[in-house]
Design an enzyme around this catalytic site. Sequence first.
Site, PDB file in Angstrom:
ATOM      1  N   ASP A 164      -7.601   7.481  12.015  1.00  0.00           N
ATOM      2  CA  ASP A 164      -7.506   7.360  10.555  1.00  0.00           C
ATOM      3  C   ASP A 164      -8.053   5.999  10.111  1.00  0.00           C
ATOM      4  O   ASP A 164      -7.348   5.221   9.468  1.00  0.00           O
ATOM      5  CB  ASP A 164      -6.051   7.522  10.114  1.00  0.00           C
ATOM      6  CG  ASP A 164      -5.946   7.893   8.632  1.00  0.00           C
ATOM      7  OD1 ASP A 164      -6.986   8.244   8.033  1.00  0.00           O
ATOM      8  OD2 ASP A 164      -4.835   7.817   8.073  1.00  0.00           O
ATOM      9  N   LEU A 186       2.493   9.803   3.032  1.00  0.00           N
ATOM     10  CA  LEU A 186       3.787  10.016   3.670  1.00  0.00           C
ATOM     11  C   LEU A 186       4.719   8.814   3.593  1.00  0.00           C
ATOM     12  O   LEU A 186       5.902   8.937   3.884  1.00  0.00           O
ATOM     13  CB  LEU A 186       3.589  10.408   5.140  1.00  0.00           C
ATOM     14  CG  LEU A 186       2.663  11.607   5.405  1.00  0.00           C
ATOM     15  CD1 LEU A 186       2.526  11.834   6.902  1.00  0.00           C
ATOM     16  CD2 LEU A 186       3.172  12.857   4.706  1.00  0.00           C
ATOM     17  N   ALA A 187       4.198   7.649   3.237  1.00  0.00           N
ATOM     18  CA  ALA A 187       5.021   6.435   3.258  1.00  0.00           C
ATOM     19  C   ALA A 187       4.409   5.352   2.381  1.00  0.00           C
ATOM     20  O   ALA A 187       3.292   5.503   1.873  1.00  0.00           O
ATOM     21  CB  ALA A 187       5.146   5.929   4.696  1.00  0.00           C
ATOM     22  N   GLN A 188       5.154   4.268   2.212  1.00  0.00           N
ATOM     23  CA  GLN A 188       4.620   3.080   1.550  1.00  0.00           C
ATOM     24  C   GLN A 188       5.078   1.843   2.314  1.00  0.00           C
ATOM     25  O   GLN A 188       6.097   1.862   3.004  1.00  0.00           O
ATOM     26  CB  GLN A 188       5.025   3.022   0.080  1.00  0.00           C
ATOM     27  CG  GLN A 188       6.508   3.002  -0.208  1.00  0.00           C
ATOM     28  CD  GLN A 188       6.809   3.299  -1.677  1.00  0.00           C
ATOM     29  OE1 GLN A 188       6.442   4.355  -2.191  1.00  0.00           O
ATOM     30  NE2 GLN A 188       7.476   2.364  -2.346  1.00  0.00           N
ATOM     31  N   GLY A 217       0.833  -1.191   0.000  1.00  0.00           N
ATOM     32  CA  GLY A 217       0.000   0.000   0.000  1.00  0.00           C
ATOM     33  C   GLY A 217       0.869   1.242   0.000  1.00  0.00           C
ATOM     34  O   GLY A 217       1.992   1.229   0.496  1.00  0.00           O
ATOM     35  N   THR A 218       0.353   2.313  -0.601  1.00  0.00           N
ATOM     36  CA  THR A 218       1.081   3.578  -0.647  1.00  0.00           C
ATOM     37  C   THR A 218       0.185   4.679  -0.105  1.00  0.00           C
ATOM     38  O   THR A 218      -0.963   4.815  -0.524  1.00  0.00           O
ATOM     39  CB  THR A 218       1.498   3.928  -2.084  1.00  0.00           C
ATOM     40  OG1 THR A 218       2.261   2.850  -2.620  1.00  0.00           O
ATOM     41  CG2 THR A 218       2.329   5.193  -2.110  1.00  0.00           C
ATOM     42  N   ALA A 219       0.712   5.445   0.834  1.00  0.00           N
ATOM     43  CA  ALA A 219      -0.033   6.561   1.415  1.00  0.00           C
ATOM     44  C   ALA A 219       0.690   7.868   1.103  1.00  0.00           C
ATOM     45  O   ALA A 219       1.669   7.884   0.360  1.00  0.00           O
ATOM     46  CB  ALA A 219      -0.165   6.353   2.918  1.00  0.00           C
ATOM     47  N   LYS A 269       7.230  -0.322   6.844  1.00  0.00           N
ATOM     48  CA  LYS A 269       6.685   0.972   6.420  1.00  0.00           C
ATOM     49  C   LYS A 269       7.845   1.956   6.294  1.00  0.00           C
ATOM     50  O   LYS A 269       8.559   2.204   7.274  1.00  0.00           O
ATOM     51  CB  LYS A 269       5.664   1.465   7.441  1.00  0.00           C
ATOM     52  CG  LYS A 269       4.990   2.783   7.071  1.00  0.00           C
ATOM     53  CD  LYS A 269       3.915   3.134   8.106  1.00  0.00           C
ATOM     54  CE  LYS A 269       3.245   4.453   7.758  1.00  0.00           C
ATOM     55  NZ  LYS A 269       2.188   4.792   8.754  1.00  0.00           N
TER      56      LYS A 269
END
Length: 515
Positions: A312, A163-165, A159-161, A180
């Site tokens: 979140d 601020l990070a992946q 998964g990719t967000a 992460k």
Amino acid sequence: MLSTKLRPLLKYSLLGGFVGGTLLSLHGNQYQIDSIGIVRLSRAAFTVFQIGVIYKKDLYGKGLDKSTIEYKELKSICHKRSAEKLLDLCCTNKGVYIKVGQHIAALDYLLPSEYVETMKILHRNAPTNKISDVYKVIKEDLKKDPLEIFSNIEPEPLGTASLAQVHKATLKDGSVVAVKVQHPYVQGNSKVDMKTMECLVKIMSLIFPEFKFQWLVDESKKNIPQELNFAQEGHNAEKMADMFKDVEWLKVPKVRWDLTTSRVLTMDFVEGGQVNDLKYIQENSINTFEISDKLGQLYSKMIFIHGFVHSDPHPGNIFVKKNEKGNCDIVLLDHGLYATLSEEFRANYANLWLSILNRDRRAMRYYSSKLGIEGDAYGLFACMVTGRTWDSILHGIDKTTFSKNEKSFMKQNFTGVLPKISEVLQNVNPQMLLILKTNDLMRGIEHTLRTGTRMGAFCVMSQCCVKSVYNERYKKCDRKMEKVRVTLAEFWELFKIRVYYTILSLKQISVNIFS
């Protein structure tokens, strides 16, 4: 006035400072020109200029009557074009820009739908960094080559967000973990980016003067530093696991502290499917009502009892899986953002919910004022808290199914009070902002699961509200007899709730049998 001799000196000093600052920024970002502050700031400023031109030239410059269909259609086109410009900016600058873009995507009743729908892509498709960038951050923070630590790191992220992946990896001892890794340069650019975003929000307030967006900037300034500290995220995860250690069905992956820093978080890998993956849920015969009830119980206890709330809960951060007993386990991921609620706030919020459930308008007004909302705005605030229409609140939200017609009615009518909603968000107790976001995300999950009204979750929430209220009263008691009276009163209220919801459940069962 400056003398003619001092002016050139000041001019060249400023120029030297600008050049020096740019060189320092370049050095800090390892000479990646695209990631330094001045480039990002210039890109943002140019985007805002383009958006301003779109509205001034193609909408306001036409001199159309604002009440005509032609004006409304043209305004929608301008909104869409401007939103696409903003999306391009977020995807290019990445990091904090994507985080704020995701916030915009969640403001369904506050911004034009063209902006909301365009920015929603950021929830699903945040830009991904190359695996070489991931290796680089790991090496910098863990002081070893990644292949000395891991026997394998899957190049495709889980998964990719913003601020990070996250990547699945295998340690040398065969343990499977989730790693992460923060996007490069996000931390270095966050302060500059937030200053830029504040300027952008002020300019947006000029374009939409009826809306107040400063609360969004203030929240981002407070929350993003928390989310950038992965070591703190690890501590949050451990605190959550300890708080609910007696809840067998809640799983929080264990932190591997020897492989965790402020930019790298390593946790045990946990199998499961996203809470909104209906195909996975059906294939594994997981009861959607069980999922909703357990989530309702979990978040009610977090908000009203513990005052430490995972804030979140979008579908990518909640997994479900079937356990050995055939029941559903909830896996809670991404512990970077938590709301810490004061006891006074919890008591006021619990009393507000009890007043809504009891349809007590006087109490609704009183406890809304305790949370920062004065006057007649308490009705709108109650609708925002519950996600229901005022008519549903007056008829009892615990007995009314949230229908498509109600959702449509809300959207149409909320559109007319957008400035009032933004004023509510500007004035409300800041602790309430993350709770509103959490409530909206939870309702979105329930809508996807098609679980409708959940008697079990409402019962637990009512019980948690009562416990929170009476716990606050008990602490204020000085004498032993007062404490006994409060304890008995709490017992009586909880008993009435159990009886009430038992009767409602029996009625619902009889309706289902004979319908």
